[in-house]
Design a protein around this motif. Structure first.
Motif, PDB file in Angstrom:
ATOM      1  N   GLY A 232      24.855  30.363  37.852  1.00  0.00           N
ATOM      2  CA  GLY A 232      24.900  29.754  39.179  1.00  0.00           C
ATOM      3  C   GLY A 232      24.160  28.834  39.949  1.00  0.00           C
ATOM      4  N   GLY A 233      25.293  28.158  40.712  1.00  0.00           N
ATOM      5  CA  GLY A 233      23.820  27.216  41.523  1.00  0.00           C
ATOM      6  C   GLY A 233      24.454  26.206  42.415  1.00  0.00           C
ATOM      7  N   PRO A 234      24.602  25.279  42.636  1.00  0.00           N
ATOM      8  CA  PRO A 234      25.338  24.110  43.640  1.00  0.00           C
ATOM      9  C   PRO A 234      26.372  23.512  43.351  1.00  0.00           C
ATOM     10  CG  PRO A 234      23.164  24.473  45.028  1.00  0.00           C
ATOM     11  CD  PRO A 234      22.811  25.352  43.637  1.00  0.00           C
ATOM     12  N   ARG A 235      25.737  23.959  41.846  1.00  0.00           N
ATOM     13  CA  ARG A 235      26.657  22.869  40.756  1.00  0.00           C
ATOM     14  C   ARG A 235      27.632  23.244  40.149  1.00  0.00           C
ATOM     15  NH1 ARG A 235      21.911  17.649  39.362  1.00  0.00           N
ATOM     16  NH2 ARG A 235      21.670  17.013  41.307  1.00  0.00           N
ATOM     17  N   PHE A 236      27.575  24.318  40.303  1.00  0.00           N
ATOM     18  CA  PHE A 236      28.428  25.190  39.280  1.00  0.00           C
ATOM     19  C   PHE A 236      30.161  24.823  38.773  1.00  0.00           C
ATOM     20  CE2 PHE A 236      30.837  28.679  37.151  1.00  0.00           C
ATOM     21  CZ  PHE A 236      30.454  30.269  37.194  1.00  0.00           C
ATOM     22  N   PRO A 237      30.605  24.607  37.631  1.00  0.00           N
ATOM     23  CA  PRO A 237      31.717  24.226  37.736  1.00  0.00           C
ATOM     24  C   PRO A 237      32.319  24.408  37.980  1.00  0.00           C
ATOM     25  CG  PRO A 237      31.291  24.857  35.569  1.00  0.00           C
ATOM     26  CD  PRO A 237      30.194  25.032  35.950  1.00  0.00           C
ATOM     27  N   ASP A 238      34.040  23.778  39.236  1.00  0.00           N
ATOM     28  CA  ASP A 238      35.124  24.363  39.566  1.00  0.00           C
ATOM     29  C   ASP A 238      35.914  24.334  38.708  1.00  0.00           C
ATOM     30  OD1 ASP A 238      36.227  24.850  41.364  1.00  0.00           O
ATOM     31  OD2 ASP A 238      37.327  23.006  42.105  1.00  0.00           O
ATOM     32  N   ILE A 239      36.048  25.888  38.098  1.00  0.00           N
ATOM     33  CA  ILE A 239      36.587  26.446  37.174  1.00  0.00           C
ATOM     34  C   ILE A 239      38.175  26.957  37.736  1.00  0.00           C
ATOM     35  CG2 ILE A 239      34.981  27.305  35.129  1.00  0.00           C
ATOM     36  CD1 ILE A 239      35.385  29.844  36.104  1.00  0.00           C
ATOM     37  N   PRO A 240      39.852  26.659  37.008  1.00  0.00           N
ATOM     38  CA  PRO A 240      40.435  26.493  36.954  1.00  0.00           C
ATOM     39  C   PRO A 240      41.154  28.565  37.163  1.00  0.00           C
ATOM     40  CG  PRO A 240      40.782  26.066  35.344  1.00  0.00           C
ATOM     41  CD  PRO A 240      39.501  25.592  35.899  1.00  0.00           C
ATOM     42  N   LEU A 241      40.338  28.921  37.437  1.00  0.00           N
ATOM     43  CA  LEU A 241      40.456  30.191  37.664  1.00  0.00           C
ATOM     44  C   LEU A 241      40.906  30.870  38.840  1.00  0.00           C
ATOM     45  CD1 LEU A 241      38.327  31.873  35.255  1.00  0.00           C
ATOM     46  CD2 LEU A 241      40.472  31.002  34.701  1.00  0.00           C
ATOM     47  N   SER A 242      41.332  31.949  39.774  1.00  0.00           N
ATOM     48  CA  SER A 242      41.920  33.508  40.665  1.00  0.00           C
ATOM     49  C   SER A 242      41.032  33.685  40.821  1.00  0.00           C
ATOM     50  CB  SER A 242      43.264  33.236  39.888  1.00  0.00           C
ATOM     51  OG  SER A 242      44.099  34.369  40.958  1.00  0.00           O
ATOM     52  N   GLY A 243      40.652  34.140  42.725  1.00  0.00           N
ATOM     53  CA  GLY A 243      40.450  34.420  42.437  1.00  0.00           C
ATOM     54  C   GLY A 243      38.803  34.655  42.703  1.00  0.00           C
ATOM     55  N   THR A 244      38.088  33.580  41.470  1.00  0.00           N
ATOM     56  CA  THR A 244      36.571  33.954  41.328  1.00  0.00           C
ATOM     57  C   THR A 244      35.405  33.840  42.032  1.00  0.00           C
ATOM     58  OG1 THR A 244      37.324  32.794  38.912  1.00  0.00           O
ATOM     59  CG2 THR A 244      35.128  33.403  39.539  1.00  0.00           C
ATOM     60  N   PRO A 245      35.806  32.756  43.211  1.00  0.00           N
ATOM     61  CA  PRO A 245      34.682  33.461  44.489  1.00  0.00           C
ATOM     62  C   PRO A 245      34.551  34.785  44.487  1.00  0.00           C
ATOM     63  CG  PRO A 245      35.910  31.153  44.477  1.00  0.00           C
ATOM     64  CD  PRO A 245      36.738  32.154  43.896  1.00  0.00           C
ATOM     65  N   THR A 246      35.751  35.392  45.116  1.00  0.00           N
ATOM     66  CA  THR A 246      35.410  36.375  45.835  1.00  0.00           C
ATOM     67  C   THR A 246      34.791  37.547  44.968  1.00  0.00           C
ATOM     68  OG1 THR A 246      37.951  35.949  47.337  1.00  0.00           O
ATOM     69  CG2 THR A 246      36.876  38.271  47.088  1.00  0.00           C
ATOM     70  N   TYR A 247      35.792  37.273  43.476  1.00  0.00           N
ATOM     71  CA  TYR A 247      34.770  38.591  42.780  1.00  0.00           C
ATOM     72  C   TYR A 247      32.985  38.296  42.609  1.00  0.00           C
ATOM     73  CZ  TYR A 247      39.233  39.278  40.666  1.00  0.00           C
ATOM     74  OH  TYR A 247      41.189  39.119  40.174  1.00  0.00           O
ATOM     75  N   ILE A 248      33.105  36.870  42.604  1.00  0.00           N
ATOM     76  CA  ILE A 248      31.119  37.020  43.046  1.00  0.00           C
ATOM     77  C   ILE A 248      30.991  37.084  44.043  1.00  0.00           C
ATOM     78  CG2 ILE A 248      29.625  35.365  42.818  1.00  0.00           C
ATOM     79  CD1 ILE A 248      31.182  35.500  39.878  1.00  0.00           C
ATOM     80  N   ALA A 249      31.249  37.133  45.351  1.00  0.00           N
ATOM     81  CA  ALA A 249      30.890  37.535  46.189  1.00  0.00           C
ATOM     82  C   ALA A 249      30.944  39.072  46.624  1.00  0.00           C
ATOM     83  CB  ALA A 249      31.843  36.975  47.374  1.00  0.00           C
ATOM     84  N   SER A 250      31.804  39.774  45.785  1.00  0.00           N
ATOM     85  CA  SER A 250      31.784  41.563  45.419  1.00  0.00           C
ATOM     86  C   SER A 250      30.890  41.494  45.155  1.00  0.00           C
ATOM     87  CB  SER A 250      32.723  41.573  45.670  1.00  0.00           C
ATOM     88  OG  SER A 250      34.227  41.261  46.206  1.00  0.00           O
ATOM     89  N   ILE A 251      30.447  40.949  43.793  1.00  0.00           N
ATOM     90  CA  ILE A 251      29.121  41.687  42.841  1.00  0.00           C
ATOM     91  C   ILE A 251      27.497  41.303  43.976  1.00  0.00           C
ATOM     92  CG2 ILE A 251      28.015  40.957  41.098  1.00  0.00           C
ATOM     93  CD1 ILE A 251      30.742  40.427  39.369  1.00  0.00           C
TER      94      ILE A 251
ATOM     95  N   TYR B  48      29.707  46.902  42.529  1.00  0.00           N
ATOM     96  CA  TYR B  48      31.114  46.536  42.312  1.00  0.00           C
ATOM     97  C   TYR B  48      30.712  45.891  41.397  1.00  0.00           C
ATOM     98  CZ  TYR B  48      34.953  42.965  41.337  1.00  0.00           C
ATOM     99  OH  TYR B  48      36.093  42.920  40.970  1.00  0.00           O
ATOM    100  N   LEU B  49      31.727  46.103  40.331  1.00  0.00           N
ATOM    101  CA  LEU B  49      31.150  45.872  38.930  1.00  0.00           C
ATOM    102  C   LEU B  49      29.942  46.441  37.989  1.00  0.00           C
ATOM    103  CD1 LEU B  49      33.057  42.935  37.961  1.00  0.00           C
ATOM    104  CD2 LEU B  49      34.213  44.620  38.253  1.00  0.00           C
ATOM    105  N   HIS B  50      29.700  47.909  38.781  1.00  0.00           N
ATOM    106  CA  HIS B  50      28.130  48.199  38.374  1.00  0.00           C
ATOM    107  C   HIS B  50      29.349  49.052  36.885  1.00  0.00           C
ATOM    108  CE1 HIS B  50      25.059  50.907  37.597  1.00  0.00           C
ATOM    109  NE2 HIS B  50      23.824  49.518  37.852  1.00  0.00           N
ATOM    110  N   GLY B  51      29.791  48.950  35.317  1.00  0.00           N
ATOM    111  CA  GLY B  51      29.492  49.377  34.845  1.00  0.00           C
ATOM    112  C   GLY B  51      29.512  51.472  34.801  1.00  0.00           C
ATOM    113  N   GLU B  52      27.770  50.902  34.451  1.00  0.00           N
ATOM    114  CA  GLU B  52      27.753  52.313  34.564  1.00  0.00           C
ATOM    115  C   GLU B  52      28.180  53.506  35.600  1.00  0.00           C
ATOM    116  OE1 GLU B  52      23.743  54.951  34.248  1.00  0.00           O
ATOM    117  OE2 GLU B  52      23.055  52.522  32.161  1.00  0.00           O
ATOM    118  N   SER B  53      27.847  52.724  36.934  1.00  0.00           N
ATOM    119  CA  SER B  53      28.300  53.903  38.093  1.00  0.00           C
ATOM    120  C   SER B  53      29.479  54.314  38.129  1.00  0.00           C
ATOM    121  CB  SER B  53      27.590  53.613  39.040  1.00  0.00           C
ATOM    122  OG  SER B  53      27.894  52.364  39.682  1.00  0.00           O
TER     123      SER B  53
END
Length: 375
Positions: free
Chosen positions: A221-240, A146-151
């Protein structure tokens, strides 16, 4: 030396030279796993046709995944109604947005959402054939990177090769169109198409809602990652992380994750498509994924996967972004466009007063004009 013997030797020399020239002039046969080689083709079930489809087929073909490893992809070829123009139907290679990682999340595996149906059908009515890859590892062997741009760009380009090899009515001329994940894929496509597949007549790219500059946030990236007001970001990150775990085992991504983070990555890799995962883990924050801060290994891999080149585009490029996008915030895209222009890229950039998924509708008239100009 007798005249007869001399004649025989001259004739042998002529035949040897002729045979050698034939070997030089004849291109080598494609290997079974060469990019674009089709391993299976079958009619697409009529329930999955677009409204203005005259013919549709499902292909399985070879492309190239991370580290140059051959991987298979599936994809669909949609032909418009009517008679193909002289030279064949011009081709749009469409790159879809995030659907998931598990095989059953591949768009060709089921009925498309109305949003994608309407989008692809529109291009059929405009006189283009549409070819739509699922990307390597999505519905085929291996884990989708996921999101590996070249492939992803390999999948988009090789889909054109594959479609043309089994569909005589397709033109050699083609353009790329992508949304969200696909928007990123076609930006990489725009950067690589003429060198990766010089035998094709690549005309240009239209990209909407493409994620960019995410790699520049990887060091947070880490336990103190700021809680940003965006949609779906944890799912996107986990998919990566699913792709990193499968294709970059030396990183040992699991060692950076909490038990919750590992279970989410497992769930996304094997079970849940994007919409389901987003609902199930809606209250999870990015920080909850991590057990410890990332190090340079993770940052380096993030750049390798995600970093969109800001230079080297040799065909027209259209980029659209929603000003109200909460999946891909506009400041990240503005930085990409600024970097491109600083490097001399003539990018046709538009913004619209919309969110993430509706940008293509707002930009439809502009993209239609752009595509017509390419052909």
């Amino acid at each position: 030396m007798s005249i007869r013997l001399r004649t025989v030797r001259v004739a042998a020399a002529v035949l040897t030279a002729a045979f050698a020239s034939m070997l030089i002039a004849t291109p080598a046969a494609a290997a079974p796993t060469d990019p674009g080689v089709v391993s299976d083709v079958r009619p697409l079930p009529s329930a999955q046709w677009l409204p203005n489809t005259a013919e549709a087929s499902l292909l399985t073909y070879w492309s190239v995944g991370p580290h140059g490893v051959p991987m298979k992809s599936t994809g669909v070829v949609y032909l418009p109604e009517g008679q193909a123009p002289e030279g064949g139907w011009p081709v749009i290679s469409y790159a879809h947005g995030t659907t998931g990682i598990a095989d059953h999340c591949a768009p060709s595996r089921g009925v498309l959402p109305d949003l994608i149906v309407n989008k692809l059908n529109y291009w059929l009515t405009q006189g283009y054939a549409v070819v739509a890859t699922d990307y390597v590892g999505l519905g085929t062997d291996g884990v989708h990177p996921y999101l590996h741009g070249e492939s992803a760009s390999n999948s988009v380009i090789d889909m054109v090769r594959a479609a043309r090899s089994v569909t005589p009515s397709l033109s050699n001329s083609w353009a790329a169109l992508g949304q969200s994940q696909g928007g990123q894929a076609v930006l990489f496509t725009a950067h690589r198409a003429t060198t990766y597949a010089p035998e094709l007549d690549f005309r240009g790219t239209a990209s909407t809602s493409a994620p960019s500059n995410i790699e520049n946030l990887a060091f947070l990236g880490g336990p103190r990652f700021p809680d940003i007001p965006l949609s779906g970001t944890p799912t996107y990150i986990a998919s990566i992380f699913t792709g990193v775990r499968a294709h970059y085992p030396e990183v040992d991504i699991d060692s950076y994750l909490t038990p919750l983070g590992r279970s989410i990555v497992d769930d996304i890799e094997n079970n849940l498509c994007y919409d389901e995962a987003g609902k199930k883990y809606v209250d999870v924050t990015i920080g909850q994924l991590f057990s410890r801060p990332v190090d340079q290994k993770v940052v380096t891999v993030a750049h390798e996967l995600l970093e969109i080149p800001p230079y080297g585009y040799d065909r027209p490029l259209f980029v659209a972004q929603g000003r109200e996008d909460r999946d891909v915030p506009i400041p990240l895209t503005l930085k990409l466009i600024a970097d491109m222009r600083m490097n001399g890229v003539n990018v046709d950039f538009h913004t619209y007063p919309t969110g993430h998924t509706s940008v293509h509708l707002a930009a439809e008239e502009d993209i239609t004009e752009f595509m017509a100009g390419l052909f």
